[in-house]
Enzyme design. Sequence first.
Site, PDB file in Angstrom:
ATOM      1  CB  SER A  46       2.412 101.496  38.728  1.00  0.00           C
ATOM      2  OG  SER A  46       2.023 102.506  37.817  1.00  0.00           O
ATOM      3  CG  ASP A  84       5.821 100.323  32.233  1.00  0.00           C
ATOM      4  OD1 ASP A  84       6.934 100.100  31.743  1.00  0.00           O
ATOM      5  OD2 ASP A  84       5.614 100.468  33.458  1.00  0.00           O
ATOM      6  CE  LYS A 113       8.377 102.869  32.790  1.00  0.00           C
ATOM      7  NZ  LYS A 113       8.842 101.607  33.415  1.00  0.00           N
ATOM      8  CD  GLU A 115      10.423  97.351  35.633  1.00  0.00           C
ATOM      9  OE1 GLU A 115      11.027  96.401  36.194  1.00  0.00           O
ATOM     10  OE2 GLU A 115       9.350  97.807  36.050  1.00  0.00           O
ATOM     11  CD  GLU A 178      10.956 102.703  40.521  1.00  0.00           C
ATOM     12  OE1 GLU A 178      10.721 102.443  39.321  1.00  0.00           O
ATOM     13  OE2 GLU A 178      10.203 102.379  41.454  1.00  0.00           O
TER      14      GLU A 178
HETATM   15  O1  KIV Z   1       4.814 101.541  36.233  1.00  0.00           O
HETATM   16  C1  KIV Z   1       5.107 102.699  36.571  1.00  0.00           C
HETATM   17  O2  KIV Z   1       4.259 103.480  37.034  1.00  0.00           O
HETATM   18  C2  KIV Z   1       6.494 103.113  36.416  1.00  0.00           C
HETATM   19  C3  KIV Z   1       6.892 104.455  36.949  1.00  0.00           C
HETATM   20  C4  KIV Z   1       6.937 104.456  38.412  1.00  0.00           C
HETATM   21  C5  KIV Z   1       8.151 104.924  36.355  1.00  0.00           C
HETATM   22  O3  KIV Z   1       7.269 102.390  35.886  1.00  0.00           O
END
Ligand code: KIV
Length: 260
Positions: A46, A84, A113, A115, A178
Amino acid sequence: MAGRTTIRDLRTAAKSRKLSMVTAYDAFSARLVEEAGIDIALVGDSLGTTVQGRADTLPVSMRDMLYHTEIVARCTKRSLVIGDMPFGSFQAGADAAVSNAVDFLKAGAQGVKLEGGTAVIEQITRMTQSGIPVMGHLGYTPQSINATGGPRLNKQKDSLIDDAKRLQDAGVFSMVLEMVPAEIAKAVTEAVDVPTIGIGAGPHCTGQVLVFYDMLGFSPDFSPKFLKRYFDFHGGALKALKQYKSDVEAGDYPGPENSY
Ligand code: KIV
């Protein structure tokens, strides 16, 4: 708790309380997240929208993510730091996914993390078999924006439960849910043993995550129903900046107390 939070610590904590996760991107956000005692600092992609001012997260690169992950890891001692995986860093297959995840751990993250559900099981399996802690991400997945057309509730209960079980079997230590209706998120949470971390997924998840900029009111125009704004940063900062401008223009700043 002394030292950095471990995944085992999270599992223990989840037996008696909800888990907290907030995104962090820089020294400022990382230190605040740490000082507040938040369990997990997520270096979220994000940052493409919040920090880089882009329309979506797709252009975010591994280089961007590693740069921010290093800062967040350097500026925290206790929070578990999760990096992420950006769009393009794992879709091509398990070899690329493992190699990029390794780079996150070398940058100081304790896990990654990514997706996706069934489509990324092979990547997740290879990563967890290589000793890389992985957090899954189901429901609305922002990196699929071109396929989905934008944020929307994911109400596909059976497929969410199926994906969650597959992620668990592949070895994830946790998963984000989400934009999932509360009752469906509850059913998913009950279907797996690993913690679920919700955003727009109601109160029954094992924990919650919010984006630092959104929850602290940096972005006044972004106000989805799930968002609780805990602070008006934009309002306060704008007022302060206007006051400074007017003080400078009027010759009221610096005063004697600010001068040598
Ligand atoms: O990138 C991010 O901030 C996210 C969260 C909203 C879970 O994936």
